[in-house]
Design a protein around this motif. Sequence first.
Motif, PDB file in Angstrom:
ATOM      1  N   ARG A 135       7.149  13.090   2.779  1.00 38.64           N
ATOM      2  CA  ARG A 135       5.910  13.816   2.529  1.00 38.64           C
ATOM      3  C   ARG A 135       4.894  13.390   3.575  1.00 38.64           C
ATOM      4  O   ARG A 135       4.683  12.189   3.791  1.00 38.64           O
ATOM      5  CB  ARG A 135       5.395  13.523   1.122  1.00 38.64           C
ATOM      6  CG  ARG A 135       4.126  14.287   0.749  1.00 38.64           C
ATOM      7  CD  ARG A 135       3.712  14.008  -0.679  1.00 38.64           C
ATOM      8  NE  ARG A 135       4.737  14.427  -1.632  1.00 38.64           N
ATOM      9  CZ  ARG A 135       4.621  14.251  -2.943  1.00 38.64           C
ATOM     10  NH1 ARG A 135       3.553  13.650  -3.442  1.00 38.64           N
ATOM     11  NH2 ARG A 135       5.582  14.670  -3.736  1.00 38.64           N
ATOM     12  N   LEU A 136       4.256  14.351   4.223  1.00 33.73           N
ATOM     13  CA  LEU A 136       3.298  14.038   5.282  1.00 33.73           C
ATOM     14  C   LEU A 136       2.158  13.201   4.705  1.00 33.73           C
ATOM     15  O   LEU A 136       1.505  13.597   3.741  1.00 33.73           O
ATOM     16  CB  LEU A 136       2.755  15.331   5.889  1.00 33.73           C
ATOM     17  CG  LEU A 136       1.921  15.187   7.169  1.00 33.73           C
ATOM     18  CD1 LEU A 136       2.759  14.595   8.298  1.00 33.73           C
ATOM     19  CD2 LEU A 136       1.361  16.541   7.592  1.00 33.73           C
ATOM     20  N   THR A 137       1.941  12.025   5.309  1.00 33.60           N
ATOM     21  CA  THR A 137       0.980  11.060   4.775  1.00 33.60           C
ATOM     22  C   THR A 137       0.188  10.445   5.916  1.00 33.60           C
ATOM     23  O   THR A 137       0.728  10.160   6.978  1.00 33.60           O
ATOM     24  CB  THR A 137       1.711   9.932   4.014  1.00 33.60           C
ATOM     25  OG1 THR A 137       2.544  10.500   2.997  1.00 33.60           O
ATOM     26  CG2 THR A 137       0.719   8.970   3.378  1.00 33.60           C
ATOM     27  N   GLU A 138      -1.104  10.220   5.674  1.00 35.80           N
ATOM     28  CA  GLU A 138      -1.911   9.490   6.642  1.00 35.80           C
ATOM     29  C   GLU A 138      -1.829   8.007   6.317  1.00 35.80           C
ATOM     30  O   GLU A 138      -2.020   7.602   5.171  1.00 35.80           O
ATOM     31  CB  GLU A 138      -3.367   9.944   6.615  1.00 35.80           C
ATOM     32  CG  GLU A 138      -4.219   9.213   7.656  1.00 35.80           C
ATOM     33  CD  GLU A 138      -5.631   9.746   7.752  1.00 35.80           C
ATOM     34  OE1 GLU A 138      -6.569   8.966   7.449  1.00 35.80           O
ATOM     35  OE2 GLU A 138      -5.787  10.927   8.122  1.00 35.80           O
ATOM     36  N   VAL A 139      -1.515   7.202   7.325  1.00 33.92           N
ATOM     37  CA  VAL A 139      -1.403   5.753   7.145  1.00 33.92           C
ATOM     38  C   VAL A 139      -2.336   5.056   8.131  1.00 33.92           C
ATOM     39  O   VAL A 139      -2.700   5.608   9.174  1.00 33.92           O
ATOM     40  CB  VAL A 139       0.050   5.269   7.349  1.00 33.92           C
ATOM     41  CG1 VAL A 139       0.975   5.909   6.330  1.00 33.92           C
ATOM     42  CG2 VAL A 139       0.539   5.558   8.772  1.00 33.92           C
ATOM     43  N   ARG A 181       8.880   9.828  -0.650  1.00 36.42           N
ATOM     44  CA  ARG A 181       9.501   9.966   0.656  1.00 36.42           C
ATOM     45  C   ARG A 181       9.389  11.404   1.171  1.00 36.42           C
ATOM     46  O   ARG A 181       9.230  12.347   0.399  1.00 36.42           O
ATOM     47  CB  ARG A 181      10.969   9.561   0.612  1.00 36.42           C
ATOM     48  CG  ARG A 181      11.187   8.080   0.299  1.00 36.42           C
ATOM     49  CD  ARG A 181      12.436   7.574   0.968  1.00 36.42           C
ATOM     50  NE  ARG A 181      12.373   7.676   2.423  1.00 36.42           N
ATOM     51  CZ  ARG A 181      13.373   7.322   3.226  1.00 36.42           C
ATOM     52  NH1 ARG A 181      14.501   6.866   2.720  1.00 36.42           N
ATOM     53  NH2 ARG A 181      13.249   7.442   4.541  1.00 36.42           N
ATOM     54  N   LYS A 204       5.086   5.164  -2.132  1.00 35.93           N
ATOM     55  CA  LYS A 204       4.734   6.563  -1.857  1.00 35.93           C
ATOM     56  C   LYS A 204       5.991   7.432  -1.851  1.00 35.93           C
ATOM     57  O   LYS A 204       7.076   6.969  -1.475  1.00 35.93           O
ATOM     58  CB  LYS A 204       4.038   6.673  -0.494  1.00 35.93           C
ATOM     59  CG  LYS A 204       2.695   5.960  -0.416  1.00 35.93           C
ATOM     60  CD  LYS A 204       1.631   6.659  -1.228  1.00 35.93           C
ATOM     61  CE  LYS A 204       0.273   5.989  -1.021  1.00 35.93           C
ATOM     62  NZ  LYS A 204      -0.774   6.628  -1.851  1.00 35.93           N
ATOM     63  N   ARG A 206      -0.569  10.043  11.257  1.00 37.22           N
ATOM     64  CA  ARG A 206       0.064  10.887  10.249  1.00 37.22           C
ATOM     65  C   ARG A 206       1.562  10.765  10.441  1.00 37.22           C
ATOM     66  O   ARG A 206       2.069  10.911  11.563  1.00 37.22           O
ATOM     67  CB  ARG A 206      -0.388  12.346  10.382  1.00 37.22           C
ATOM     68  CG  ARG A 206      -1.847  12.551  10.006  1.00 37.22           C
ATOM     69  CD  ARG A 206      -2.110  13.953   9.476  1.00 37.22           C
ATOM     70  NE  ARG A 206      -1.655  14.971  10.406  1.00 37.22           N
ATOM     71  CZ  ARG A 206      -1.340  16.225  10.041  1.00 37.22           C
ATOM     72  NH1 ARG A 206      -1.397  16.585   8.776  1.00 37.22           N
ATOM     73  NH2 ARG A 206      -0.954  17.095  10.947  1.00 37.22           N
ATOM     74  N   ASP A 229       7.184  10.427   6.800  1.00 29.53           N
ATOM     75  CA  ASP A 229       7.935   9.671   5.802  1.00 29.53           C
ATOM     76  C   ASP A 229       7.434   8.229   5.830  1.00 29.53           C
ATOM     77  O   ASP A 229       7.588   7.539   6.842  1.00 29.53           O
ATOM     78  CB  ASP A 229       9.435   9.729   6.110  1.00 29.53           C
ATOM     79  CG  ASP A 229      10.260   8.942   5.112  1.00 29.53           C
ATOM     80  OD1 ASP A 229      10.012   9.057   3.909  1.00 29.53           O
ATOM     81  OD2 ASP A 229      11.165   8.201   5.549  1.00 29.53           O
ATOM     82  N   THR A 230       6.845   7.766   4.733  1.00 29.55           N
ATOM     83  CA  THR A 230       6.257   6.424   4.727  1.00 29.55           C
ATOM     84  C   THR A 230       7.314   5.331   4.846  1.00 29.55           C
ATOM     85  O   THR A 230       7.055   4.281   5.448  1.00 29.55           O
ATOM     86  CB  THR A 230       5.417   6.196   3.454  1.00 29.55           C
ATOM     87  OG1 THR A 230       6.197   6.518   2.301  1.00 29.55           O
ATOM     88  CG2 THR A 230       4.160   7.038   3.481  1.00 29.55           C
ATOM     89  N   ARG A 259       0.805  -1.218   0.000  1.00 32.50           N
ATOM     90  CA  ARG A 259       0.000   0.000   0.000  1.00 32.50           C
ATOM     91  C   ARG A 259       0.837   1.266   0.000  1.00 32.50           C
ATOM     92  O   ARG A 259       0.512   2.243  -0.679  1.00 32.50           O
ATOM     93  CB  ARG A 259      -0.914  -0.006   1.233  1.00 32.50           C
ATOM     94  CG  ARG A 259      -1.972   1.093   1.239  1.00 32.50           C
ATOM     95  CD  ARG A 259      -2.799   1.052   2.516  1.00 32.50           C
ATOM     96  NE  ARG A 259      -3.252  -0.303   2.835  1.00 32.50           N
ATOM     97  CZ  ARG A 259      -3.772  -0.652   3.998  1.00 32.50           C
ATOM     98  NH1 ARG A 259      -3.882   0.245   4.970  1.00 32.50           N
ATOM     99  NH2 ARG A 259      -4.170  -1.882   4.215  1.00 32.50           N
ATOM    100  N   TYR A 260       1.953   1.256   0.759  1.00 33.07           N
ATOM    101  CA  TYR A 260       2.691   2.505   0.963  1.00 33.07           C
ATOM    102  C   TYR A 260       4.130   2.475   0.433  1.00 33.07           C
ATOM    103  O   TYR A 260       4.810   3.496   0.472  1.00 33.07           O
ATOM    104  CB  TYR A 260       2.737   2.840   2.460  1.00 33.07           C
ATOM    105  CG  TYR A 260       1.376   3.013   3.090  1.00 33.07           C
ATOM    106  CD1 TYR A 260       0.549   4.064   2.719  1.00 33.07           C
ATOM    107  CD2 TYR A 260       0.923   2.119   4.065  1.00 33.07           C
ATOM    108  CE1 TYR A 260      -0.710   4.230   3.299  1.00 33.07           C
ATOM    109  CE2 TYR A 260      -0.325   2.274   4.649  1.00 33.07           C
ATOM    110  CZ  TYR A 260      -1.129   3.317   4.259  1.00 33.07           C
ATOM    111  OH  TYR A 260      -2.363   3.476   4.834  1.00 33.07           O
TER     112      TYR A 260
END
Length: 269
Positions: A37-41, A35, A33, A49, A52-53, A29-30
């Motif tokens: 970058r603010l991401t919701e997981v 690197r 993505k 949040r 970095d994924t 899934r991630y």
Amino acid sequence: MFWLKQLLKEPYNALRTARDREFIGLLWRYGDKPRHRLTEVRFGKYRLRVPDTMSFLFQHQEIFADAFYEFTSDHPQPVILDCGANVGMSVLYFKERYPQARVIAFEAEASIAELLRENLQSNGITDVEVIDKAVWTDDQGVQFGSEAADSSSIYSESAQMNLVPSVRLRDYLRKEKRIDFLKIDIEGAEIDVLADCADSLGHVENLFVEFHSYIGHSQSLAGVVKVFEENGFRYYVDTNQHRKRPFVNHRYRGNATMDLQLNIFGWRE
């Protein structure tokens, strides 16, 4: 057949438990993505949040799939000091295993500490003390370089160094009668911090230290291990590097600043 067992060993281990399978799903899934970058997981019952994924994926693998921080305690409310809590993955694990645990979480980088607080609140965890200061040898502040993920350090070279507030870990150790788990993952500062509190670990039952060796600086591993030995810990040393040709390949995963990272697990018999 031996060759078949060897061939299938890694795929089998990667799918052995529900947490292992969850990690494979998160990679799918991630894993691609962008690197930093603010991401919701999301995983399991948790929503976070993260800055970095890729760092999130490594943390999930170590903390939840591989259960690096699993420990046992006879106390229903174990005391846990989490030095280098980052965005809260370790705290989520501790509170999942011991819901009544008293956890003190330290995070030096202000923006990451803000995410830590937000992630705990969004997941219904309201009883953790978050201290947004660097764990250090005094409370006078320390020069610190922000990497905006999980590698911010007093040794950062690619980031601007700034003076950040600090606390002396020794003071917190001496406030407690018993510490069930002390986690120290502070990107190189562990060498100075452990030396400063070497005589204040007698009531710590389990000690985890992520050891970092930065190119151009003394490795100092002997001093860290000496702290474990002089405080009566049995210990185990592991690394996820396993790099080939170490006599010519001196970098940690091609890292520009580090040449060694070790996980040191200490416990009392």
